[in-house]
Design an enzyme around this catalytic site. Structure first.
Site, PDB file in Angstrom:
ATOM      1  N   ASP A 169      28.008 -13.705 -35.650  1.00  0.00           N
ATOM      2  CA  ASP A 169      27.188 -12.694 -35.100  1.00  0.00           C
ATOM      3  C   ASP A 169      27.056 -11.027 -35.422  1.00  0.00           C
ATOM      4  O   ASP A 169      28.500 -10.784 -35.950  1.00  0.00           O
ATOM      5  CB  ASP A 169      26.892 -12.444 -33.320  1.00  0.00           C
ATOM      6  CG  ASP A 169      27.215 -13.859 -32.885  1.00  0.00           C
ATOM      7  OD1 ASP A 169      28.192 -14.225 -31.973  1.00  0.00           O
ATOM      8  OD2 ASP A 169      26.151 -13.963 -32.175  1.00  0.00           O
ATOM      9  N   ASP A 223      31.445 -15.576 -40.326  1.00  0.00           N
ATOM     10  CA  ASP A 223      31.913 -15.167 -39.077  1.00  0.00           C
ATOM     11  C   ASP A 223      29.596 -15.504 -38.962  1.00  0.00           C
ATOM     12  O   ASP A 223      28.549 -15.652 -39.183  1.00  0.00           O
ATOM     13  CB  ASP A 223      31.379 -13.407 -39.031  1.00  0.00           C
ATOM     14  CG  ASP A 223      31.574 -12.464 -38.316  1.00  0.00           C
ATOM     15  OD1 ASP A 223      31.472 -13.386 -36.545  1.00  0.00           O
ATOM     16  OD2 ASP A 223      30.213 -11.744 -37.699  1.00  0.00           O
TER      17      ASP A 223
HETATM   18  C1  XBP Z   1      30.204 -11.616 -31.502  1.00  0.00           C
HETATM   19  C2  XBP Z   1      30.333 -11.415 -29.774  1.00  0.00           C
HETATM   20  C3  XBP Z   1      30.436 -12.792 -29.418  1.00  0.00           C
HETATM   21  C4  XBP Z   1      28.625 -12.164 -28.874  1.00  0.00           C
HETATM   22  C5  XBP Z   1      28.082 -12.945 -27.604  1.00  0.00           C
HETATM   23  O1  XBP Z   1      30.874 -12.845 -32.364  1.00  0.00           O
HETATM   24  O2  XBP Z   1      31.936 -10.794 -29.605  1.00  0.00           O
HETATM   25  O3  XBP Z   1      30.747 -12.178 -28.376  1.00  0.00           O
HETATM   26  O4  XBP Z   1      28.982 -10.888 -29.250  1.00  0.00           O
HETATM   27  O5  XBP Z   1      28.460 -14.738 -27.451  1.00  0.00           O
HETATM   28  P1  XBP Z   1      30.812 -12.467 -33.981  1.00  0.00           P
HETATM   29  P2  XBP Z   1      28.830 -14.743 -26.601  1.00  0.00           P
HETATM   30  O6  XBP Z   1      30.641 -11.307 -34.778  1.00  0.00           O
HETATM   31  O7  XBP Z   1      33.005 -13.572 -34.250  1.00  0.00           O
HETATM   32  O8  XBP Z   1      30.401 -13.870 -34.592  1.00  0.00           O
HETATM   33  O9  XBP Z   1      28.601 -14.430 -24.888  1.00  0.00           O
HETATM   34  O10 XBP Z   1      29.012 -16.241 -26.563  1.00  0.00           O
HETATM   35  O11 XBP Z   1      30.527 -14.348 -26.305  1.00  0.00           O
HETATM   36 MG    MG Z   2      30.444 -10.819 -35.892  1.00  0.00          MG
END
Ligand code: XBP
Ligand code: MG
Length: 239
Positions: free
Chosen positions: A10, A8
């Protein structure tokens, strides 16, 4: 036998939400002349909605219903999100978001051990490219056999869509992979796709319900690939 790590982004590769995405959203709101400001606490609540566009739409419906009722609302959301992504990429390129402890060495170890590497994330592809280039190497995207990101699938996490999309292109059975996630949504998505899943929790996700994960670690600061392989083998023997 562990053949691939699926990361993953973020909260997992880097702590991008509080000082990255959240700051970029607020910069976009200011640039668009909107009186919206997502403080750290509110943003933690808004993370219940995955996807930046979906998160802004949810916020508007709840806190600015007149704005949400505008006929051009979907267009405005897309425009706002483009502004936000510009600010986020600029932050990442400026080095504002280093990888979490032990992540870079885990990636290097996995490459040396001949494992496949993949990414399965809700965030936008531009954000992944910027983070890999800024924090690993200018050509680090090539280290990943598959990168699944953002709107490439119709349903975002906790739906399993992005993990099925990545598994299909990896050409591996779910049981031979290990997903590395930070959130309850992520664990639900990966485990629904049948992938053994390990959590490295962070400030926003500590204490969430990680039911279904094979292990929960604070981070990879004291973890080597051998330990992930041992956890995966133990899990595989009993499932
Ligand atoms: C985390 C999310 C993303 C980010 C924002 O994704 O939910 O939406 O918060 O990025 P993950 P965007 O943990 O699956 O990596 O504004 O590009 O959506
Ligand atoms: Mg994440």
């Amino acid at each position: 036998m562990l053949k691939a790590l699926i990361f993953d982004v973020d909260g997992t590769l880097a702590d991008t939400e509080r000082d990255g995405h959240r700051v970029a959203f607020n910069a976009a709101f200011r640039e668009a002349g909107l009186p919206w400001n997502w403080d750290v606490k509110l943003y933690g609540k808004l993370l219940a909605v995955t996807g930046g566009k979906e998160r802004m739409a949810h916020y508007a419906q709840k806190y600015a219903p007149d704005f949400a009722r505008r006929p051009d609302f979907p267009h405005l959301m897309r425009k706002l999100h483009t502004l936000k992504t510009g600010h986020y990429v600029h932050l990442v390129e400026g080095g504002a978001l280093p990888l979490r402890p032990g992540v870079a060495s885990m990636i290097h170890e996995a490459r040396q051990a001949g494992l496949k590497l993949a990414i399965a994330t809700t965030t936008s592809p531009e954000n992944v490219t910027a983070l890999l280039r800024a924090s690993l190497a200018h050509d680090a995207e090539k280290w990943f056999d598959v990168i699944g990101a953002g709107d490439i699938v119709p349903n975002k996490k906790p739906a399993p869509d992005i993990y099925f999309w990545v598994l299909e292109r990896l050409g591996l059975p779910a049981a031979d992979c290990l997903a590395i996630e930070d959130s309850e949504h992520g664990v639900k998505a990966a485990t629904t796709a049948g992938i053994p899943t390990l959590v490295t929790e962070n400030g926003y996700t500590r204490g969430q319900d990680f039911d279904g994960a094979i292990a929960v670690l604070p981070d990879f600061a004291a973890t080597v690939l051998g330990e992930l392989q041992a956890l995966h083998n133990t899990y595989s023997r009993h499932h």
